[in-house]
Design a protein around this motif. Structure first.
Motif, short mmCIF file in Angstrom:
data_model
loop_
_atom_site.label_atom_id
_atom_site.label_comp_id
_atom_site.label_asym_id
_atom_site.label_seq_id
_atom_site.Cartn_x
_atom_site.Cartn_y
_atom_site.Cartn_z
N SER A 172 0.88 -1.35 0.10
CA SER A 172 0.08 -0.06 0.11
C SER A 172 0.79 1.41 0.05
O SER A 172 0.41 2.57 0.36
CB SER A 172 -1.00 0.11 1.20
OG SER A 172 -0.21 -0.06 2.33
N GLU A 174 2.11 4.52 -0.79
CA GLU A 174 1.69 5.64 -1.67
C GLU A 174 2.59 6.19 -2.53
O GLU A 174 2.31 7.13 -3.73
CB GLU A 174 1.03 6.53 -0.64
CG GLU A 174 -0.38 5.93 -0.29
CD GLU A 174 -1.13 6.95 0.47
OE1 GLU A 174 -0.60 8.09 0.75
OE2 GLU A 174 -2.13 6.55 1.04
N SER A 196 1.66 0.36 -6.59
CA SER A 196 0.52 0.97 -6.97
C SER A 196 0.90 2.02 -8.25
O SER A 196 -0.06 2.20 -9.09
CB SER A 196 0.40 2.40 -5.86
OG SER A 196 1.47 2.79 -5.63
N ARG A 199 0.48 -0.53 -11.31
CA ARG A 199 -0.90 -0.83 -11.56
C ARG A 199 -1.70 0.41 -12.49
O ARG A 199 -2.55 0.24 -12.63
CB ARG A 199 -1.52 -1.01 -10.37
CG ARG A 199 -1.06 -2.49 -10.04
CD ARG A 199 -1.50 -2.78 -8.41
NE ARG A 199 -3.08 -2.87 -8.26
CZ ARG A 199 -3.65 -4.16 -8.18
NH1 ARG A 199 -2.85 -5.29 -8.33
NH2 ARG A 199 -4.99 -4.15 -7.76
#
Ligand SMILES: O=C(O)[C@H](O)[C@@H](O)[C@H](O)[C@H](O)COP(=O)(O)O
Length: 263
Positions: A172, A174, A196, A199
């Motif tokens: 997760s 950021e 992230s 993706r």
């Protein structure tokens, strides 16, 4: 998030040539649609073989190389020109042989760059370069990332992608770019896009050849796999995810997952 599609080629060379031809098509399509294209390249054997095949591809004249951005998914944090750097391999295989705009070749920092061997600062510098490209594109939804039309990833036998190793990253996270220390694959210090960031790519292409990758590929396609333990299972494109394999790497597909043989 897209459901993976599996395409199987006979061997590494035919895989590399097919991926190169497909990449030319995708780049040309993106350039026709929005004026430019952006790819994210990967280090490793298959990733570099694809770039070499692209250099020799019959359809490579369909690409306007001046309107192509090249980014890296990860880098081995070493001095510029070190033969182990992913950048060095990519330049030798393709980038030195085509008419790219040097300002659109976005290599990750090296240890003899402005931040020296401070991997944290170097990762931050690359994140800033991505954010600047996102702003220039005018399409930044706040993620700090420009459009990636195609993001390619090799896979390790331990199921790592880029420099995201099992149980060694924060799913997760950021930030878009992170330093990686104590990598189990040498060299120990690396810089990597985060999960992230990966993706957000329109298309993620997972490239794998050889029997040693079969188990990792199987995990990457297993709905039950935990991406923290098998990072390849978390690598998905926003619009499309392709597992582009040779026959040996496709030897351990999970039940119910079929790979279509390439024509
Ligand atoms: O810098 C690196 O080492 C990579 O970017 C890494 O993620 C690589 O792509 C895989 O380990 C597959 O590498 P091979 O294709 O050589 O096995």
């Amino acid at each position: 998030m897209s459901t993976p599609v599996v395409v199987v080629h006979a061997d590494q060379q035919s895989l590399a040539e097919a991926v190169a031809a497909k990449l030319v098509t995708r780049i040309a399509e993106a350039q026709a649609q929005r004026g430019s294209a952006s790819i994210v390249v990967t280090g490793g054997g298959v990733g570099t073989a694809v770039l070499a095949a692209l250099n020799g591809a019959r359809n490579r004249g369909s690409v306007d190389w001046r309107r192509l951005d090249v980014w890296w998914g990860d880098e081995r944090f070493l001095p510029a020109g070190d033969p182990e750097r992913n950048e060095t391999g990519a330049r030798q295989a393709l980038l030195d042989h085509v008419d790219l705009d040097p300002s659109r070749v976005h290599a990750m920092p090296a240890t003899d760059g402005p931040d020296g061997d401070d991997a944290e600062a170097a990762a931050g510098r690359y994140a800033a370069e991505l954010a600047a490209a996102a702003r220039a594109e005018g399409a930044d939804g706040g993620a700090g990332l420009p459009t990636f039309d195609v993001l390619m990833l090799g896979v390790g036998p331990d199921a790592h992608v880029a420099s995201l190793f099992p149980k060694m990253f924060d799913p997760s996270e950021e930030r878009t770019v992170v330093p990686v220390h104590d990598s189990p694959k040498p060299p120990p210090t690396r810089i990597s896009l985060t999960m992230s960031a990966i993706r957000t790519a329109r298309e993620v292409w997972i490239l794998a050849a050889g029997e040693s990758k079969a188990q990792a590929v199987g995990l990457g396609l297993s709905p039950a796999a935990d991406p923290l333990e098998a990072p390849v299972a978390g690598a998905r494109g926003a619009e499309q995810t392709l597992f582009l394999l040779d026959a040996a790497a496709a030897g351990g597909l999970p039940p119910g997952v079929a790979g279509s043989d390439a024509p």
